[in-house]
Enzyme design. Structure first.
Site, PDB file in Angstrom:
ATOM      1  N   CYS A 142     -41.429   2.235   8.603  1.00  0.00           N
ATOM      2  CA  CYS A 142     -41.712   0.847   8.990  1.00  0.00           C
ATOM      3  C   CYS A 142     -42.260   0.850  10.417  1.00  0.00           C
ATOM      4  O   CYS A 142     -41.509   0.693  11.382  1.00  0.00           O
ATOM      5  CB  CYS A 142     -40.432   0.028   8.887  1.00  0.00           C
ATOM      6  SG  CYS A 142     -40.652  -1.736   9.129  1.00  0.00           S
TER       7      CYS A 142
ATOM      8  N   CYS B 137     -49.742  -6.204   6.240  1.00  0.00           N
ATOM      9  CA  CYS B 137     -48.826  -6.287   7.380  1.00  0.00           C
ATOM     10  C   CYS B 137     -49.457  -7.199   8.428  1.00  0.00           C
ATOM     11  O   CYS B 137     -50.581  -6.951   8.873  1.00  0.00           O
ATOM     12  CB  CYS B 137     -48.565  -4.893   7.962  1.00  0.00           C
ATOM     13  SG  CYS B 137     -47.471  -4.887   9.406  1.00  0.00           S
TER      14      CYS B 137
END
Length: 465
Positions: free
Chosen positions: A187, A387
């Site tokens: 992440c 994202c």
């Protein structure tokens, strides 16, 4: 007029989805249990309510009382948002959409008898189980890492609140900062986001004087800045490298964390000439994204997970060993795109997680309606990666479709539009949770026009639901 049209679309979407739920062949009502109250769990639950039969029972079990919008945690860490701003009570929302809710933790799974045991000692049976618990945060893998020791985290909202408190203390007593991701992390977007948000916040609170007193180092296992566990996304390497340089943030790639102490962090890394080095970076404020691992309760079931406890699934989100168990979201196993010098994982972003949930639910309906064809599932998630980050005044959007190469779309968009998009997305997603429909028809239609779909029909089947 725009808002009126939006709500008309919402009403029509709800009616159409209910019509789908009422249609279909007669069957014996089934019970679908979903473990997890985050993006994966709730999107699966709402999909199940709309896609499955009207008389099927849907139940969500979560050890958290509230849904919390995880993508906004970096904002919580710098007090742009509060915990209340991004939280919704599950006990109020889920029953209003005919979804049961139990606020409890699962302590044991018996897949052969199709029962789970809760931390209050009670047992819950199921016909189908969707596991969407998110990850266990692997702070224990590095000495001194984690909020209980010497580093902050923004992975969950309570941790982000603690990070905001740590940032306040830093402003009162300035010193060096180390931020980034530890080895095995998957992440990376939020790590870059938080580093630049902190830089922006220091600038707002104390100008160049405070910034000069708080030099920032960014450490990452990625082989280069902007790799993101994806071999890059569009111009991510160029954009992120330039943004870090503009802010005088020192970057360390191919970096492994050896130890986190209260006043330093020990690292080993490769320099630009690929020569190994070891160093102790001084720090007064450390934030590290840990590796994501699976929950121990799932890891204890033979054949359900990989060695790290992540749910092993096929392309249809179904467990490789247990045909009525499905995995959705960050708790599932995905192979790394490539072998890197320091281990990196593949990110699982919000839209991808929603896609997994939709595929799992549609495959469950196929199994209900066509028991003679239950071994051949037709739907798979397309795993498109999106994202959206805010860097404080501007931001970046990384779009990779599909996330696994070869890609048909691979772009990075940098500018204020990214920040505005993140604000809009946050409000829109919380609205979807409140209204109980995380895949409304107008959204599917608009995204389809842009070439973005959640799922695909994976096999030729005239019986596909």
């Amino acid at each position: 007029m725009v808002f009126f049209s939006f709500y008309i679309f919402t009403i029509l979407s709800t009616l159409l989805n209910q019509a789908v739920a009422f249609s279909g062949p007669s069957h014996t009502p089934r019970k679908v249990v979903i473990v997890g109250g985050g993006i994966g769990g709730l999107s699966s639950a709402f999909d199940a309510r709309h896609i499955l039969h009207h008389d099927d029972e849907i139940q969500v079990i979560s050890d958290r009382a509230d849904f919390q919008f995880t993508p906004s945690n970096p904002w919580v860490g710098v007090r742009i948002r509060s915990e209340k701003d991004i939280s919704l009570p599950l006990a109020n929302i889920l029953p209003s959409h005919r979804i049961g809710f139990l606020n409890a933790a699962v302590t044991h799974l018996e897949p052969n008898s199709q029962k789970i045991t809760l931390d209050n000692g009670s047992k819950v049976d199921y016909d189908y189980l969707i596991i969407a618990t998110g990850p266990r945060l692997g702070f224990d893998e590095i000495p001194g890492m984690g909020p209980d020791h010497h580093s902050s985290s923004i992975c969950v909202t309570p941790h982000a609140k603690e990070a905001a408190d740590a940032l306040d203390r830093l402003v009162d007593d300035p010193g060096p900062i180390v931020m980034g991701a530890a080895q095995g992390s998957s992440c990376f977007g939020p790590a870059y986001e938080f580093a630049m948000l902190v830089h922006n916040e220091l600038q707002k609170r104390g100008g160049s004087k405070l910034l000069n007193s708080c030099p920032i180092s960014f450490i990452t296992p990625e082989p280069y800045i902007g790799h993101l566990g994806l071999k890059g996304s569009g111009d991510s390497e160029k954009v992120l490298t330039e943004l870090l340089k503009e802010r005088n943030i020192a970057a360390y790639t191919n970096c492994k964390v050896n130890k986190v102490a209260s006043d330093y962090i020990s690292i080993s890394y490769l320099d630009k000439d690929m020569k190994p080095h070891s160093e102790k970076l001084p720090t007064k404020f450390t934030m590290l994204i840990p590796p994501f691992r699976g929950m121990n309760v799932w890891k204890s079931v033979p054949g359900l997970t990989d060695r790290n406890g992540m749910i092993l699934t096929d392309n249809h989100q179904r467990s490789l060993k247990f045909p009525n168990i499905f995995g959705v979201g960050v708790c599932t196993h995905l192979d790394p795109l490539e072998k890197t010098y320091v281990a990196t994982g593949v990110p699982k972003t919000g839209y991808m997680i929603e896609s997994m949930g939709t595929a799992a639910v549609k495959n469950i309906k196929h199994m209900m309606d066509h028991p003679e064809d239950k071994d051949s599932l037709p739907y798979r998630a397309l795993l498109n990666g999106l994202c959206i980050t805010d860097f404080g005044g501007d931001g970046a959007m990384f779009l990779s479709m599909p996330q696994m190469p070869p890609r048909k779309t691979d772009v990075t968009i940098h500018g204020k539009i990214a920040t505005l998009s993140k604000i809009a997305f946050e409000k829109y997603f919380l609205h979807k949770i409140q209204t109980g429909d995380t895949d409304p028809y107008y959204e599917k239609y608009m995204l389809h026009l842009l070439g973005v779909d959640r799922i695909a029909l994976d096999v030729k089947s005239t019986k596909a639901a």
